[in-house]
Design an enzyme around this catalytic site. Structure first.
Site, PDB file in Angstrom:
ATOM      1  N   GLN A  44       0.877  -1.175   0.000  1.00  0.00           N
ATOM      2  CA  GLN A  44       0.000   0.000   0.000  1.00  0.00           C
ATOM      3  C   GLN A  44       0.912   1.222   0.000  1.00  0.00           C
ATOM      4  O   GLN A  44       1.389   1.646   1.046  1.00  0.00           O
ATOM      5  CB  GLN A  44      -0.918  -0.041   1.220  1.00  0.00           C
ATOM      6  CG  GLN A  44      -1.748  -1.324   1.311  1.00  0.00           C
ATOM      7  CD  GLN A  44      -2.827  -1.413   0.243  1.00  0.00           C
ATOM      8  OE1 GLN A  44      -3.664  -0.521   0.109  1.00  0.00           O
ATOM      9  NE2 GLN A  44      -2.795  -2.477  -0.563  1.00  0.00           N
ATOM     10  N   ARG A  72      -4.322   4.364   4.006  1.00  0.00           N
ATOM     11  CA  ARG A  72      -3.558   4.967   2.914  1.00  0.00           C
ATOM     12  C   ARG A  72      -3.959   4.312   1.591  1.00  0.00           C
ATOM     13  O   ARG A  72      -4.464   3.184   1.557  1.00  0.00           O
ATOM     14  CB  ARG A  72      -2.068   4.805   3.141  1.00  0.00           C
ATOM     15  CG  ARG A  72      -1.591   3.368   3.211  1.00  0.00           C
ATOM     16  CD  ARG A  72      -0.062   3.274   3.378  1.00  0.00           C
ATOM     17  NE  ARG A  72       0.403   3.991   4.529  1.00  0.00           N
ATOM     18  CZ  ARG A  72       1.096   5.132   4.500  1.00  0.00           C
ATOM     19  NH1 ARG A  72       1.468   5.660   3.347  1.00  0.00           N
ATOM     20  NH2 ARG A  72       1.456   5.737   5.593  1.00  0.00           N
ATOM     21  N   ALA A  95     -11.701   3.166   3.670  1.00  0.00           N
ATOM     22  CA  ALA A  95     -10.741   2.250   3.047  1.00  0.00           C
ATOM     23  C   ALA A  95      -9.827   2.983   2.055  1.00  0.00           C
ATOM     24  O   ALA A  95     -10.002   4.176   1.774  1.00  0.00           O
ATOM     25  CB  ALA A  95     -11.488   1.124   2.355  1.00  0.00           C
ATOM     26  N   HIS A  96      -8.887   2.253   1.496  1.00  0.00           N
ATOM     27  CA  HIS A  96      -7.882   2.855   0.606  1.00  0.00           C
ATOM     28  C   HIS A  96      -8.507   3.453  -0.651  1.00  0.00           C
ATOM     29  O   HIS A  96      -9.426   2.906  -1.226  1.00  0.00           O
ATOM     30  CB  HIS A  96      -6.773   1.871   0.236  1.00  0.00           C
ATOM     31  CG  HIS A  96      -7.198   0.543  -0.255  1.00  0.00           C
ATOM     32  ND1 HIS A  96      -6.300  -0.481  -0.425  1.00  0.00           N
ATOM     33  CD2 HIS A  96      -8.397   0.041  -0.601  1.00  0.00           C
ATOM     34  CE1 HIS A  96      -6.933  -1.539  -0.861  1.00  0.00           C
ATOM     35  NE2 HIS A  96      -8.202  -1.256  -0.977  1.00  0.00           N
ATOM     36  N   ASN A  97      -7.953   4.600  -1.015  1.00  0.00           N
ATOM     37  CA  ASN A  97      -8.314   5.267  -2.265  1.00  0.00           C
ATOM     38  C   ASN A  97      -9.720   5.841  -2.287  1.00  0.00           C
ATOM     39  O   ASN A  97     -10.217   6.241  -3.339  1.00  0.00           O
ATOM     40  CB  ASN A  97      -8.108   4.345  -3.470  1.00  0.00           C
ATOM     41  CG  ASN A  97      -6.662   3.914  -3.594  1.00  0.00           C
ATOM     42  OD1 ASN A  97      -6.292   2.814  -3.187  1.00  0.00           O
ATOM     43  ND2 ASN A  97      -5.824   4.788  -4.090  1.00  0.00           N
TER      44      ASN A  97
END
Lengths: 345, 345, 345
Positions: free
Chosen positions: A196, A216, A237-239
């Site tokens: 990540q 991240r 969550a990511h993104n």
């Protein structure tokens, strides 16, 4: 405790004074307020409490101006006005500038001399802490973290490498910003961890609740725009990308790569699946699972209604047979429709 | 930053090189990649992005091999291949071995000299930390904790007495392993706390997300087998057993004594009640409440669909009357069936 | 490990001895117990395990007294009795009194000499820690916090300014008591933070789970009465009031200003909206969203049943058309009723 007169508030925040220019020391609810306290009426539902309050003064809207004889301030937005008074009367207990001797600051980290760094704080290499920041006890920052002026990280907050927070950002205790997102590829035999390598980028005037986690990005970044407000126990969550001034109540979850617009609100425990688009000005009510994109502003719900256990047992069983019921209904319509025809209607 | 040629990747991970053997410095998405970066195409849905990408090279599957002229690697599993490249290009920032002077290590705790123990870490009596482990700032370990080689506990993680973690286990910030389970007996007047004397036993290659909590067993142990992957904000209650390579997305809850098989997946916010058995290879979709055992592999759902508020108001009210609707439908069928008979059909 | 005879238990906790007065060293389940361990049978469902157990002795109820020949104690409440034995056999590992040299205690904080203050603990000005309290590693207390006798805060717990906890309160790792509630007024352009000036007041004998968050009141206080039990990952918003001996399982959320009665239970992941009243002795089942007040004791549910994916696809679509189905059913009844009339029934 300092005190103010109603005219002091008006000089700062506007509004119209009706009645005596009394002295006020604190804010309180209509129910609890005493003679040195000011209360507010924003919702006409509480007008009855207005009749009974012992408050020294009231903030209220124009339509309610005649509902009491007490000293009062008429304001366009009584709730906001009251909040402004409360902010004036209740400045946060700000620790003195300086770095506590127990803190561990990596060589090369830059900490503005006006910042207050508490006990048991660690700051990694290359990190930069702006003016007037507060890092409370037990805050752990990774390397290359940037923190804009006047931001406040409460006790035991963790911020991972390379994350950036803007100015006047507040992060409540035990929140985690910049942990790895949940990314796994299946090898055929086991999960393989996807590195990540993105960051978390947070704008100005963002507030993040206790025990909230913001991962991240996997490749790109996770982004919270200016003015976003997140309550406690939220998982981002990511993104994920959250547009400006969007607010989420406690226990909301947003899965990876979803893009949420500006000026949205999410009720508690709402769950938004991954890779979706949510338009600006969408309101999602509490407990709702959003499983597809919402491209139009408006209010959306998916709540299963609560019932007594007996009623639920009787009703919920049919949910498993709704398709059968629909088929039987259609068949009945076919037959009854034909009867109609047969009988010359 | 080190760089590699496509042929270096192929030497390590296999696959077929098509086009020039270019130099690559980093991974990126098709959308964001530049000329020194490699992207991947795993889902044909993104083939359009392939046409427009500025990436220096692509990893793709056999069916997509002719969709671009760019330098590319054809791999059986492009997503996994890409993850392997990313791991090579992005090794974690590993702190140097040694024990930070602020750490408090109980007499008798054994810490491998290759382990890195950060500031403000405490390690209780009898605990053993394996080779190459990392305990980041603020990690608190109880007594008799065992941590296998190359495991990594991120900042402010807490592990309770007597818990055991295997090798290469990753635990993200603020997760709690081995808090007391929730056990109470009713005395007739109040709750009486049941001592929680079991442990948490975690296998190898397990990853546990930020702010996830895994309770110790009441009498026996709570067990996570090898390769389990848990996202953030998950709650695993006492005496739960999770089979190998099962993965759970954020905010999932599993109540006490439930036994979950291997190779399962759970979508975000799914809730699994206690004392259930879930077979191997069960997929539970997001937001689903599992209230009974699932004895057969397959995909299971219980999501209330999201609607506009107006539609929901119109529809949800009938959920409270489904039993009545079913009765009325049956009565109609009885009557209409009889008409059929009366009319000689 | 100390050992006891069955007669020792009876001397302490009452009950009737049948069979030999054997020596017991530990508690265990029927399945796992060996000859020096005592197990219990509270649920007749497990009577088969009783036949097969290798336990040295059993605690069971009067109706089950003849189901085994083993040494046994007949008790009115076998589960509670077993818990009392377990408490006797498994006293918590209590750290020695005293203040760890790394702890940072503000001038003016009062700490009883019998309290145990661990490493990396901070205690703010004016705080008072009662006799026999334990503050484990990494606990951070604000200013003016009060902690009654024999309370135990586990690792990395955070308690904010002015919060008060009673006697024998247990707080598990990483829980946060007294973070700001989520209060925002809309200015027309952005959210304006409402100062959260109330406290959290917690009675005696309360237990709070790992990573649970309890926000301070906005104006008044957030209150947990005596004997409340909260599991992990629970969110209690500002100004919530929870009556005595109410228990909540993991991942429950309660929104602001809701008033919950005494002796209630809430299953995992239940979500209670704000400004509601919940009566005494209400049981809310897991996964239920409570969107309106519940004024009568009883059991309440709102769970969407889990199904195979195929069945769910077939059934759930009709949820969006229930209103249409109801209309069509009514129309059929109108027609078929008329047929009845036409045909002289």
């Amino acid at each position: 405790m300092p005190s103010y007169r109603l005219s002091d508030f008006i000089a700062r925040f506007g509004g119209e004074l009706l009645g005596a220019d009394v002295e006020i020391q604190q804010v309180a609810t209509l129910e609890a307020a005493g003679s040195t306290q000011i209360a507010f009426l924003a919702n006409p539902k509480y007008a009855r409490q207005l009749a009974e309050t012992a408050a020294g003064a009231i903030v209220l809207g124009d339509k309610a101006r005649a509902l009491t004889d007490k000293p009062r301030i008429v304001a366009a937005n009584p709730y906001l006005y009251f909040a402004q008074i409360s902010t004036l009367l209740n400045p946060p207990r700000r620790p003195a500038p300086g770095i506590h001797p127990s803190a561990v600051i990596a060589a090369g980290a830059q900490i503005d001399p006006s910042a207050a760094i508490g006990p048991f704080v660690s700051v990694g290499e290359g990190s930069r802490i702006g003016a007037d920041c507060v890092l409370a006890a037990g805050v752990q920052l990774g390397a290359d973290v940037q923190l804009g002026a006047a931001s406040w990280l409460h006790a035991n907050v963790v911020v991972g490498d390379s994350c950036q927070l803007g100015e006047r950002v507040i992060v409540h205790p035990n929140a985690v910003i910049g942990a790895d997102g949940f990314g796994n590829a299946w090898t055929g035999e086991a999960w393989y961890k996807i590195p990540q390598i993105g960051r978390v980028l947070i704008g100005n005037d963002v507030e993040i609740g206790a025990s909230t986690t913001i991962d991240r990005g996997a490749l790109g970044d996770t982004v919270l725009e200016d003015g976003v407000r997140l309550d406690n126990q939220i998982q981002i969550a990511h993104n994920v990308h959250i547009g400006k001034h969007t607010a989420m109540a406690g226990c909301v979850g947003v899965a990876g790569s979803t893009r949420i617009g500006a000026y949205c609100t999410f009720g508690g425990s709402a769950m938004i699946l991954g890779h979706l688009d949510i338009a600006d000005k969408v309101n999602v009510m509490a407990g709702t699972l959003v499983g597809k994109s919402i491209l139009k502003a408006g209010t959306y719900v998916g709540q299963y209604p609560v019932q007594s256990h007996e009623d639920w047992l009787a009703n919920a069983a049919h949910l498993r047979r709704l398709d059968g019921m629909a088929t039987r209904l259609k068949e009945l319509e076919r037959k009854v429709g034909r009867f109609d025809a047969d009988q010359g209607e």
